[in-house]
Scaffold this motif. Structure first.
Motif, mmCIF file in Angstrom:
data_model
loop_
_atom_site.group_PDB
_atom_site.id
_atom_site.type_symbol
_atom_site.label_atom_id
_atom_site.label_comp_id
_atom_site.label_asym_id
_atom_site.label_seq_id
_atom_site.Cartn_x
_atom_site.Cartn_y
_atom_site.Cartn_z
ATOM 1 N N PRO A 81 37.916 65.797 48.957
ATOM 2 C CA PRO A 81 36.467 65.550 48.977
ATOM 3 C C PRO A 81 35.818 65.733 50.350
ATOM 4 C CG PRO A 81 37.603 63.849 47.739
ATOM 5 C CD PRO A 81 38.662 64.657 48.416
ATOM 6 N N VAL A 82 36.527 65.328 51.402
ATOM 7 C CA VAL A 82 35.884 65.416 52.712
ATOM 8 C C VAL A 82 35.794 66.871 53.182
ATOM 9 C CG1 VAL A 82 35.955 64.590 55.099
ATOM 10 C CG2 VAL A 82 36.481 63.025 53.231
ATOM 11 N N CYS B 75 36.844 59.739 51.158
ATOM 12 C CA CYS B 75 36.609 59.758 49.722
ATOM 13 C C CYS B 75 36.947 58.370 49.197
ATOM 14 C CB CYS B 75 37.484 60.811 49.050
ATOM 15 S SG CYS B 75 39.237 60.384 49.055
ATOM 16 N N MET C 93 34.612 69.013 51.390
ATOM 17 C CA MET C 93 33.319 69.444 50.842
ATOM 18 C C MET C 93 32.192 69.252 51.861
ATOM 19 S SD MET C 93 33.674 70.809 47.898
ATOM 20 C CE MET C 93 32.053 70.829 47.124
ATOM 21 N N GLN C 94 32.423 68.338 52.806
ATOM 22 C CA GLN C 94 31.413 68.166 53.849
ATOM 23 C C GLN C 94 31.206 69.490 54.583
ATOM 24 O OE1 GLN C 94 30.772 65.556 57.897
ATOM 25 N NE2 GLN C 94 32.137 64.729 56.398
ATOM 26 N N ALA D 63 36.129 68.932 45.397
ATOM 27 C CA ALA D 63 35.297 67.738 45.252
ATOM 28 C C ALA D 63 36.136 66.546 44.791
ATOM 29 C CB ALA D 63 34.152 67.986 44.279
#
Lengths: 64, 196, 960
Positions: free
Chosen positions: C240-241, C108, C243-244, C236
């Motif tokens: 954030p990662v 992120c 969310m992958q 998010a």
């Protein structure tokens, strides 16, 4: 019509003038890159890295 | 011949700004200059979508078409670069660019007298690759090392893709098929034309 | 000082904080463009010399060797690997670690900006102290001596409990463990860390429900989910990662349901978004469960075999008819029916929660309500299901497991005599010696008896200020807290800022050990007895770090500590030496040049933390996993082929027994479809074998291959004998195992033999939907202390006040007694931004991040903004009902619903409108400063864990 003769003469003179410029003047070619040569922008350079970049994309851009 | 392209998958972009800081990190882009940024549509409302935008390295680049000093060139694999020594910082390219990519730092490491700065697809510029001149004026040259732009390589969700257009399109197509939905790309047609 | 030539990188030297032109609004295209112009204008003001300096900032020698070091990002619990490129000792480049099965190279904003840690000039640099209100440089030796002398004096006058330590969830496991051990050898339980205010309610809630206080599955396992529910989690921005994996799951057909008072960036990707009133999760979940029961969607066979007490939950749920749920939460019958139906039809489903679910006065009720919903659907102990609790800091899971906790010892061993005896045997110190380090008097235990401080939970990080401010006679220990050591901690992440300022000013000694000055350096008006000790970052030391999914990754050291920074271990050693207990504390830990060797520390952890399977992860095994990251499957995290064939990535705990027996680590907890030696399991038998005549052991359910086909209790020497398995032990194991249980047998023999027979050492029991040892055995709704719906207080009142709770008087009812909702009509909730972490000192000092968010702000709905006469971008005062007020920028947006405002909690460096810039040591102030959310937050604590309330309080917003 003396004017006609004069015009022809002038045209001939101007032509010869242009010719006289010869190779000392650069004619501006619009849209052609004017900067330094980039060694890594060439066809050969692009060819060289093509496979490596392809592998890199398959490694880094895919979901695995 | 490969043709380098960016593609941002709006279904995956989460607006996390990794692409922005990766770019800052890689090239030490100064405060105030944004080679890449994330834009948001419908911020805070249903339908919110974000995409990461930088120079899209257009096939028929409008910036190059309007440049009065012709400082733009395109590499054989389709990366649009420019010569900062020639650039006069006039700003025509900013008007022409559909993506708002060109930046005009006035006096930083990235250009004096307001020369234009933009995303290089991590391919440096017309100085000797990895030289101090290149690093100072344009940033690193990952492409010459066989690496892709760091923004895409570090994207949190692999929303931002970079590489040969065929591969990028292929990766993306598979994703869209799995989703069974409509593609949610952004800027692709403007940058690369209807057929690309 | 070896990095001075880098001059803090191009950006930092060309920055002029405070001069920066137009601040960025939150994510709008036009404002972004404006920023570019503004930034350029500022750059134009700089003298040319600065430009030259900036140019020289980064020199990469094309001919010199570049060393590539793999490390793990320090900014959240996902555990993203990254590759640092180092040349001549300087961190010159950062490359993606594509091989990591956790992040596949991704980062992120924070992770992609890590390299700045390698040359940040905004750090503390050298030891300093306040002399007549001014920071003065000093040597390490003097600092340790002065601090040590003062601590010893306070100990002499007021006892060991007059000192309070904040450890860190950002320390490596080895550092966090040494912090706990340090407090123990000092003789106090007064130590805590960020987990208290992060997921303490989760840990208590899930551990009491099914066994372990941790995420049951993993980020990667979400690929297998068919339904992903996120409640109070904004991955998010916060993870954030992760969310992958979530978006991959969604692409494969999973439904994504987001429930949150805010339309978050995560919600923007959801299939179903449910907006509800902050502070009403229990009715929300019971509202969903009402539809599940009404439609008979529950998994009856699963409940019969593996769950205790769901009938009692059913009685409570029956009260939450759709009408009542709508009255309390604001969510319609149809809305929750759709959620229930989607969850029921798409199994396995996972349930994700974060701070939105934990930071409440009844956070432990929320957590258990989520658990009950998942149990009813049969979603726990299955791949693709689970309670996917996303932890916060990079090592908050590890620090919770084996770090500085006030209410337990490493491995969750109790602070009862039995727990201390166990660790004394591991440490090889005499229990009586250690006991004599503690205050031997007895104090009120809050339950009508008395107890010794050695056996009672210390004061928590959420309440240390009350340990200072409260009347001495009201505190259940010898004296008030007189000295505080913040060892990797941001104070602005705790509530009640103005009171904290007062508490800091009353202390006899304040010590801040951190890479950055932190708000602790500037919030107060202290003049003396205040120290800053520069601690190394995670990139300047090596060690192990536990990601949220329990994988224990190894970080290699990237660079030597900058300036005069020292690693946590070395600081612990120097302090312990000065205080006179280093010989005992480091008896079996190798120390080189004052530095405890991380591998040696980890081996000691391996020798003691049997209860949670922190024993199989030897440094050698972990390093081999890091070296072979590419062998692990992204979905199963299992190595396929190669030297680690069949093992799970970085041996997620529990990895039972000794390293030699090669337990593969546990990817999914409580999964009966696998053999225990393949990471399988079942629910833990930790609460006896029956309750009020009902069995607590599993019925007709066991993990694959278990020799006991049904429920069984925890293993101990007696059980082995009863089963006739005693002779499976070696003679040496027998000697050590005699009279011990699986958690205290230092040979590991009991565990080995149990697993050899396919049995789980911790027994095989039912999960408890009914937790009789909690204040609310069945989770019930109670209105927040500061509620906007005062009309509901009579139906759903909070708890009675308590005289002693974690040594302090704690109020609930007396706070709720007053209705503030007219004067303070807006709900004030808080949360994360992607650019910053925690208190934000580190990240706001990173120019690549700081540029992206330059102003503290409040999100306010257009209707509320108009009511308050506030326009977008305007400065406002946000005022809390306890008197704290912050001057911040208004961001008018529909992201928050009418009646709710949101603020991010990462800002600091301003106090009630005043910039504290002049109080920072020269050149070390973060680029971005702002008023802290928590200056305006209020009182309120969970009745089980002392979690603070930061998600639901009240405020008003007025133009500034």
């Amino acid at each position: 019509m003396p004017n006609k003769a004069m015009l022809a003469l002038a045209a001939a003179a101007s032509l010869s003038l242009l010719t006289a410029c010869g190779s000392d003047v650069t004619i501006y070619e619009a849209g052609v890159y004017k900067g330094k040569h980039d060694e890594t922008a060439t066809e050969e350079a692009a060819q060289r890295r093509q496979d490596q970049l392809r592998d890199r994309a398959m490694t880094g851009m895919t979901d695995r | 011949m490969a043709r380098m392209k960016f593609l941002c998958d709006a279904e995956r972009c989460i607006e996390c700004q990794a692409c922005v800081t990766a770019c800052k990190n890689e090239h030490e882009v100064p405060w105030g200059v944004n080679r890449r940024r994330v834009i948001v549509m419908n911020d805070g409302r249903p339908g919110e979508k974000s995409v990461s935008v930088a120079c899209m390295h257009c096939s028929d680049a409008p910036c190059a078409a309007v440049c009065p000093v012709d400082c733009f060139y395109t590499t054989a694999d389709g990366i649009v670069l420019h010569d900062k020594d020639l650039c006069i910082g006039c700003g025509y390219c900013f008007y022409a660019c559909p993506f708002g990519a060109p930046q005009y730092p006035q006096q930083t490491a990235f250009g004096v007298r307001g020369k234009m700065d933009k995303c290089t697809f991590c391919a440096g510029g017309p100085e000797i690759a990895h030289s101090e001149e290149e690093l100072t004026k344009y940033g690193t040259n990952r492409i010459a090392e066989g690496k892709l732009p760091l923004c895409a390589e570090m994207c949190a969700t692999k929303a931002l893709l970079a590489g040969d257009g065929d591969i990028v399109a292929d990766i993306y197509r598979k994703r869209v098929m799995r989703r069974g939905g409509r593609p949610q790309t952004w800027g692709w047609q403007a940058a690369y034309g209807q057929d690309a | 000082m070896k990095l001075m030539k880098k001059s803090g990188a191009a950006a930092s030297s060309s920055l002029a904080p405070g001069l920066l032109g137009k601040a960025i609004g939150r994510r709008t295209f036009l404002q972004g463009t404006g920023l570019a112009v503004g930034g350029a204008a500022v750059a134009g003001l700089l003298p040319t010399s600065m430009v030259k300096k900036a140019k020289a900032a980064r020199r990469i020698d094309p001919n010199a060797e570049i060393r590539r070091v793999k490390t793990v990002c320090g900014h959240c619990s996902v555990g993203c690997s990254t590759i640092a490129e180092v040349q001549n000792g300087v961190w010159i480049g950062q490359e993606p670690a594509f091989d990591s099965p956790i992040n596949l190279g991704a980062h992120c904003a924070k992770g992609a900006a890590l390299r700045n840690h390698g040359h940040s000039a905004r750090r503390v640099k050298y030891p300093m102290k306040l002399t007549n209100g001014r920071w003065q440089r000093m040597s390490w030796e003097d600092a340790i001596n002065e601090i040590g002398d003062k601590l010893l004096q306070i100990r002499k006058d007021s006892g060991p409990d007059a000192v309070w330590f904040a450890g860190s969830s950002k320390a490596n496991n080895e550092g966090a463990y040494l912090q706990r051990k340090f407090a123990a050898f000092w003789g106090s339980n007064n130590c805590d860390h960020q987990a208290r205010i992060c997921h303490s309610t989760t840990v208590a809630g899930v551990a009491n429900t099914w066994g372990y206080g941790a995420q049951t599955n993993s980020y990667n396992d979400i690929n297998k989910s068919k339904c992903i529910v996120m409640c109070g989690s904004n991955a998010a921005e916060a993870h954030p990662v992760a969310m992958q994996m979530i978006l991959r799951g969604k692409e494969q057909g999973a439904k994504l349901i987001v429930m949150d008072p805010r339309f978050t960036r995560t919600a923007a990707h959801s299939d179903i978004f449910v907006r509800f009133r902050s502070g009403t999760d229990v009715p929300l979940i019971w509202g969903i469960l009402w539809h599940v029961f009404d439609n008979e969607w529950e998994d009856r066979e699963y409940l019969r075999q593996r769950v205790f007490g769901m009938d009692r939950v059913r009685e409570e749920v029956a009260k939450w008819t759709p009408d009542e749920v709508e009255r309390v939460t604001g969510v319609s019958r149809e809305g929750l029916y759709e959620v229930a139906k989607t969850m029921a039809e798409n199994r396995p489903g996972t349930f994700v929660w974060c701070m939105g679910g934990t930071q409440h006065t009844i956070g432990s009720n929320y957590v258990r309500a989520y658990n009950c919903l998942q149990l009813a659907l049969g979603n726990i102990g299955v791949e693709g299901g689970g309670a996917n609790i996303f932890r916060g800091h990079d090592n908050v899971q590890g620090a919770t497991d084996i770090g500085p906790n006030p209410d337990n010892l490493p491995g969750y061993y109790p602070i009862s005599e039995a727990g201390w005896q166990h660790w004394c045997r591991v440490w090889d110190v005499d229990y009586e010696w250690l006991k004599a380090r503690f205050d031997d008097n007895e104090y009120d235990d809050g339950r009508g008896g008395t107890i010794k401080p050695m056996n009672t939970g210390g004061i928590t990080v959420s309440r240390w200020i009350d340990g200072v401010l409260e009347q001495k006679e009201n505190i259940a220990q010898s004296d008030n807290i007189r000295a505080v050591m913040f060892w990797g901690h941001a104070p602005n992440s705790q509530t009640r800022g103005p009171e904290m300022k007062r508490a800091m000013e009353m202390l006899d000694l304040l010590v801040v050990i951190d890479p950055y000055p932190t708000v602790s350096a500037v919030l107060h008006d202290r003049k003396e007895n205040t120290y800053l000790l520069p601690a190394a970052t995670q990139f300047e030391q090596s060690g192990s770090v536990t990601a949220s999914n329990r994988s224990i990754q190894w970080r290699d050291q990237v660079i030597d500590p900058l300036y005069e920074h020292k690693p946590d271990g070395e600081i612990a050693y120097l302090l312990a030496s000065k205080l006179g207990f280093a010989d005992e504390m480091f008896k079996h830990i190798e120390v080189r040049d004052n530095n405890p060797v991380p591998e040696s520390v980890l081996r000691e952890i391996n020798r003691g933390a049997w209860s949670i399977g922190y024993t199989g992860q030897s440094p050698e095994r972990l390093k081999e996993h890091m070296a072979n990251q590419g062998h692990f499957d992204v979905v199963s995290l299992k190595a396929e082929g190669g030297p680690l064939d069949g093992e799970t990535y970085c041996l997620p705990w529990p990895c039972y027994g000794t390293p030699e027996i090669k337990h593969p680590g546990t990817h999914v907890l409580y999964d009966t479809s696998k053999h225990v030696m393949e990471g399988g399991g079942n629910f833990r038998a930790n609460f006896g074998t029956e309750y009020e005549g009902e069995t607590l052991l599993a019925e007709d359910s066991w993990s694959k291959g278990a020799a006991i086909e049904g429920g069984y209790p925890q293993f101990d020497s007696e059980l082995l004998k009863q089963l006739g398995w005693w002779d499976d032990l070696t003679e040496d194991e027998k000697r050590q195992a005699e009279g011990r249980s699986w958690t205290t047998d230092l040979s590991g023999g009991i565990i080995r033999v149990a697993m050899k027979h396919g049995c789980h050492p911790f027994g095989n029991a039912k999960a408890r939907a009914y937790v009789w040892n909690f204040p609310d055995p069945v989770p019930i709704h109670r209105e927040p202390l500061y509620t906007p719906r005062y009309d509901l207080v009579s139906d759903y009142p909070t708890y009675e006040d308590r005289k002693v709770f974690y040594r302090l008087p704690t109020r609930w009812k007396s706070v709720q007694a007053r209705d503030y909702s007219r004067e303070f009509p807006l709900i004030h909730t808080s949360g994360r931004l992607v650019e910053y972490e925690g208190g934000g000192e580190e990240t706001r000092s990173n120019p690549w991040l700081a540029e992206l968010k330059q102003d503290m702000f409040v999100e306010i709905n257009p209707a509320d903004a108009n009511d308050a006469g506030v326009r977008d971008g305007q400065m406002v005062w946000l005022e809390g009902p306890e008197g704290g007020r912050i001057r911040i920028k208004a961001l008018v947006t529909h992201r928050v619903g009418r009646g709710t405002v949101f603020t991010p909690f990462h800002f600091g460096g301003h106090f009630q409108g005043e910039d504290l810039l002049s109080k920072y040591p020269d050149g070390s102030a973060p680029y971005v400063r702002g008023d802290s959310t928590n200056t305006a937050t209020t009182y309120g604590y969970d009745a089980v864990t002392m979690m603070q309330e930061t998600k639901t309080t009240l405020c008003r917003v007025v133009p500034a």
